[in-house]
Write a protein that holds these residues in place. Structure first.
Motif, PDB file in Angstrom:
ATOM      1  N   VAL A  96      13.004 -13.818  13.615  1.00 38.92           N
ATOM      2  CA  VAL A  96      12.232 -14.259  12.526  1.00 38.92           C
ATOM      3  C   VAL A  96      13.211 -13.999  11.419  1.00 38.92           C
ATOM      4  O   VAL A  96      13.817 -12.604  11.348  1.00 38.92           O
ATOM      5  N   TYR A  97      13.444 -14.905  10.519  1.00 42.66           N
ATOM      6  CA  TYR A  97      14.335 -14.804   9.446  1.00 42.66           C
ATOM      7  C   TYR A  97      13.464 -14.977   8.133  1.00 42.66           C
ATOM      8  O   TYR A  97      12.694 -15.886   7.972  1.00 42.66           O
ATOM      9  N   VAL A  98      13.418 -13.702   7.153  1.00 45.17           N
ATOM     10  CA  VAL A  98      12.769 -13.956   5.782  1.00 45.17           C
ATOM     11  C   VAL A  98      13.671 -14.017   4.891  1.00 45.17           C
ATOM     12  O   VAL A  98      14.641 -13.046   4.673  1.00 45.17           O
ATOM     13  N   SER A  99      13.860 -14.881   4.093  1.00 45.95           N
ATOM     14  CA  SER A  99      14.527 -15.037   2.732  1.00 45.95           C
ATOM     15  C   SER A  99      13.762 -14.659   1.561  1.00 45.95           C
ATOM     16  O   SER A  99      12.642 -15.309   1.224  1.00 45.95           O
ATOM     17  N   LEU A 100      14.135 -13.867   0.689  1.00 43.92           N
ATOM     18  CA  LEU A 100      13.197 -13.473  -0.525  1.00 43.92           C
ATOM     19  C   LEU A 100      14.250 -13.358  -1.692  1.00 43.92           C
ATOM     20  O   LEU A 100      15.490 -12.989  -1.598  1.00 43.92           O
ATOM     21  N   PRO A 101      13.795 -13.523  -3.012  1.00 43.38           N
ATOM     22  CA  PRO A 101      14.401 -13.233  -3.933  1.00 43.38           C
ATOM     23  C   PRO A 101      15.098 -11.853  -4.087  1.00 43.38           C
ATOM     24  O   PRO A 101      14.234 -11.002  -3.761  1.00 43.38           O
ATOM     25  N   GLY A 102      16.155 -11.613  -5.098  1.00 43.66           N
ATOM     26  CA  GLY A 102      16.989 -10.334  -5.038  1.00 43.66           C
ATOM     27  C   GLY A 102      16.143  -9.650  -6.262  1.00 43.66           C
ATOM     28  O   GLY A 102      16.343  -8.446  -6.144  1.00 43.66           O
ATOM     29  N   VAL A 103      15.458 -10.246  -7.029  1.00 44.98           N
ATOM     30  CA  VAL A 103      14.651  -9.562  -8.259  1.00 44.98           C
ATOM     31  C   VAL A 103      13.724  -8.447  -7.505  1.00 44.98           C
ATOM     32  O   VAL A 103      12.791  -8.957  -6.817  1.00 44.98           O
ATOM     33  N   PRO A 104      13.887  -7.251  -7.865  1.00 42.66           N
ATOM     34  CA  PRO A 104      13.101  -6.160  -7.076  1.00 42.66           C
ATOM     35  C   PRO A 104      11.566  -6.659  -7.051  1.00 42.66           C
ATOM     36  O   PRO A 104      10.693  -6.378  -6.279  1.00 42.66           O
TER      37      PRO A 104
ATOM     38  N   GLU B 134       9.727  -9.155  -7.817  1.00 40.44           N
ATOM     39  CA  GLU B 134       9.421 -10.537  -6.977  1.00 40.44           C
ATOM     40  C   GLU B 134       9.482 -10.059  -5.706  1.00 40.44           C
ATOM     41  O   GLU B 134       8.501 -10.445  -4.863  1.00 40.44           O
ATOM     42  N   MET B 135      10.441  -9.560  -5.242  1.00 41.30           N
ATOM     43  CA  MET B 135      10.739  -9.221  -3.817  1.00 41.30           C
ATOM     44  C   MET B 135       9.700  -8.435  -3.237  1.00 41.30           C
ATOM     45  O   MET B 135       8.949  -8.479  -1.984  1.00 41.30           O
ATOM     46  N   LYS B 136       9.410  -7.255  -3.996  1.00 40.19           N
ATOM     47  CA  LYS B 136       8.260  -6.351  -3.719  1.00 40.19           C
ATOM     48  C   LYS B 136       7.016  -6.834  -3.449  1.00 40.19           C
ATOM     49  O   LYS B 136       6.305  -6.621  -2.574  1.00 40.19           O
ATOM     50  N   ASN B 137       6.511  -7.840  -4.239  1.00 40.81           N
ATOM     51  CA  ASN B 137       5.116  -8.430  -4.258  1.00 40.81           C
ATOM     52  C   ASN B 137       5.062  -9.327  -3.055  1.00 40.81           C
ATOM     53  O   ASN B 137       4.166  -9.312  -2.598  1.00 40.81           O
ATOM     54  N   LEU B 138       6.062 -10.286  -3.078  1.00 39.04           N
ATOM     55  CA  LEU B 138       6.292 -10.971  -1.757  1.00 39.04           C
ATOM     56  C   LEU B 138       6.101 -10.055  -0.363  1.00 39.04           C
ATOM     57  O   LEU B 138       5.122 -10.731   0.521  1.00 39.04           O
ATOM     58  N   MET B 139       6.837  -9.095  -0.340  1.00 39.12           N
ATOM     59  CA  MET B 139       6.749  -8.413   0.830  1.00 39.12           C
ATOM     60  C   MET B 139       5.385  -7.945   1.078  1.00 39.12           C
ATOM     61  O   MET B 139       4.796  -7.994   2.230  1.00 39.12           O
ATOM     62  N   GLU B 140       4.663  -7.303   0.089  1.00 41.50           N
ATOM     63  CA  GLU B 140       3.490  -6.621   0.153  1.00 41.50           C
ATOM     64  C   GLU B 140       2.248  -7.607   0.590  1.00 41.50           C
ATOM     65  O   GLU B 140       1.478  -7.255   1.301  1.00 41.50           O
TER      66      GLU B 140
END
Length: 423
Positions: free
Chosen positions: A149-157, A159-165
């Motif tokens: 599995v490859y997950v691509s997320l924004p680098g802005v912390p 945004e990244m944290k909300n997407l992860m959570e």
């Protein structure tokens, strides 16, 4: 040995490699993955270069089942992550209508006009699963290939944290059958890593296969981190606590806390438990000890204040250090540290006072008192304790170390029971 799902984290951006920003994303992501039983095994930082990114993808896919990628998803020319994924997965970009609708709504709510670059934020590789980003304009992307599995997320912390959570962690938990990874830390001070390792060598050798030990030294402290892997939370907690109980008698004199304990919080708790108050008299640390103490919420219950006596005049006029003491022994001496602590306790009317005086460096040393020579003292209602430190040639490290040793001297002094009613 229980095997865990392995993950790698890839951060993309020249700004990270150039040191222009600090990568805090990896630390946070690693913690979150561990909490759901996925073991982070490697971190890679790559610049904005397509071939380097492709190589990082290929190498990571040979070692891990989960690859988390952050950065490079902005609208400018240097943001090449999406194009690189297209080449890696042999596909092309197309406008994702759901992503376009979300980006359009994002700008409309803010009364801003979209540009063509903003519209291109909705262009995604055809074979990715679109992950909506409700906190910015760069969508997340989910790919699967050969059971990786490859997950691509924004680098802005943010945004990244909300997407992860809200999106990625729930999907990963559903996608993988994960084990439990549990950490337990023992916090020590006053003993070097190698000496500590010698003391606990037999215990470490006898650790069960599902529990691993790591030594994490930092500014005079060594954190012993036990990491256990299992399938039953209760059993794992019991096994870890059993190992902590087994090693504690071997190094008890050096242990100041466990897990998230910091010296300043431990000292604060001891002061509150004893209904005691504290003040500081600082020379070479310039108020840093007081800063650490007051970084703890509720420290006003026990901390009265500090005298930063950087000059000899303040030492004598405010703290009452005798001029004869300074002339005979110098500012950096056991006698001066003792009188500073006793003077601070009197001036600030506290149960305890700790003092620091020394040569932080890199200048100011002499053959008799080289850079890193520091005296600390702790004054109590009964007596005053002192300690000589022989530190390094680095000013910042010396200040940090001195503050830790001063707080630890206070901790040990309180535990010795040096308390009587002030009078």
């Amino acid at each position: 040995m229980i095997s865990s799902t392995r993950a790698e984290i890839i951060t993309i951006g020249d700004e990270i490699l150039f040191g222009q920003i600090i990568d805090t994303n990896t630390q946070w992501i690693g913690t979150q993955l561990t909490d759901i039983g996925i073991r982070p095994t490697r971190k890679t930082s790559v610049g904005d270069n397509k071939q380097d990114i492709l190589s990082a993808f290929t190498e990571a896919s040979q070692r891990a089942s989960v690859i988390i990628v952050t950065g490079g998803l902005g609208p400018t020319r240097d943001d090449i992550t999406k194009h690189t994924f297209c080449e890696y997965f042999h596909t092309e970009l197309e406008i994702n209508q759901d992503a376009l609708a979300l980006v359009t709504s994002f700008f409309a709510k803010r009364g801003r006009v979209m540009t063509e670059l903003n519209i291109q934020q909705a262009a995604l590789p055809k074979n990715c699963t679109y992950i909506p980003n409700l906190w910015g304009t760069a969508p997340g992307m989910w790919f699967e290939k050969d059971n990786v599995v490859y997950v691509s997320l924004p680098g802005v912390p943010y945004e990244m944290k909300n997407l992860m959570e809200h999106e990625i962690l729930p999907r990963l938990k559903a996608r993988f059958s994960t084990t439990i990874i549990q950490h337990k830390s023992i916090r020590t001070i006053g003993i070097g890593e190698s000496f500590l390792a010698e003391k606990i060598a037999d215990w470490e050798t006898a650790l069960p296969e599902h529990i691993k030990l790591a030594y994490l030294p930092h500014f005079g402290q060594v954190r012993l981190r036990l990491t256990g892997t299992g399938t039953d939370q209760g059993i794992l907690d019991r096994d870890l606590q059993a190992q902590v109980s087994a090693v504690t008698p071997l190094i008890e004199e050096f242990i100041f806390g466990y897990d998230l304990d910091e010296l300043e919080t431990v000292v604060g708790s001891l002061l509150k438990e004893n209904n005691a108050t504290l003040g500081t008299a600082e020379s070479c640390t310039g108020g840093y000890v007081a800063s650490r103490i007051t970084s703890v919420s509720g420290s006003s219950q026990y901390f009265e204040g500090s005298v930063v006596s950087y000059s000899n005049a303040v030492k004598t006029n405010v703290l009452g250090v005798k001029k004869e003491t300074l002339l005979e022994f110098g500012a950096v001496s056991e006698q001066t540290a003792r009188e500073m602590a006793e003077g601070a306790r009197k001036v600030l009317n506290t149960t305890f006072a700790i003092a620091t005086t020394g040569i932080a460096g890199p200048d100011g040393g002499t053959p008799d008192k080289p850079v890193g020579t520091v005296w600390i003292a702790c004054a109590t209602p009964n007596e005053t304790f002192t300690q000589l430190l022989s530190l390094r040639n680095d000013r910042k490290i010396n200040i940090e170390l001195t503050s830790s040793y001063a707080l630890n001297l206070l901790r040990k002094t309180i535990l010795k029971g040096n308390l009587i009613v002030q009078g």
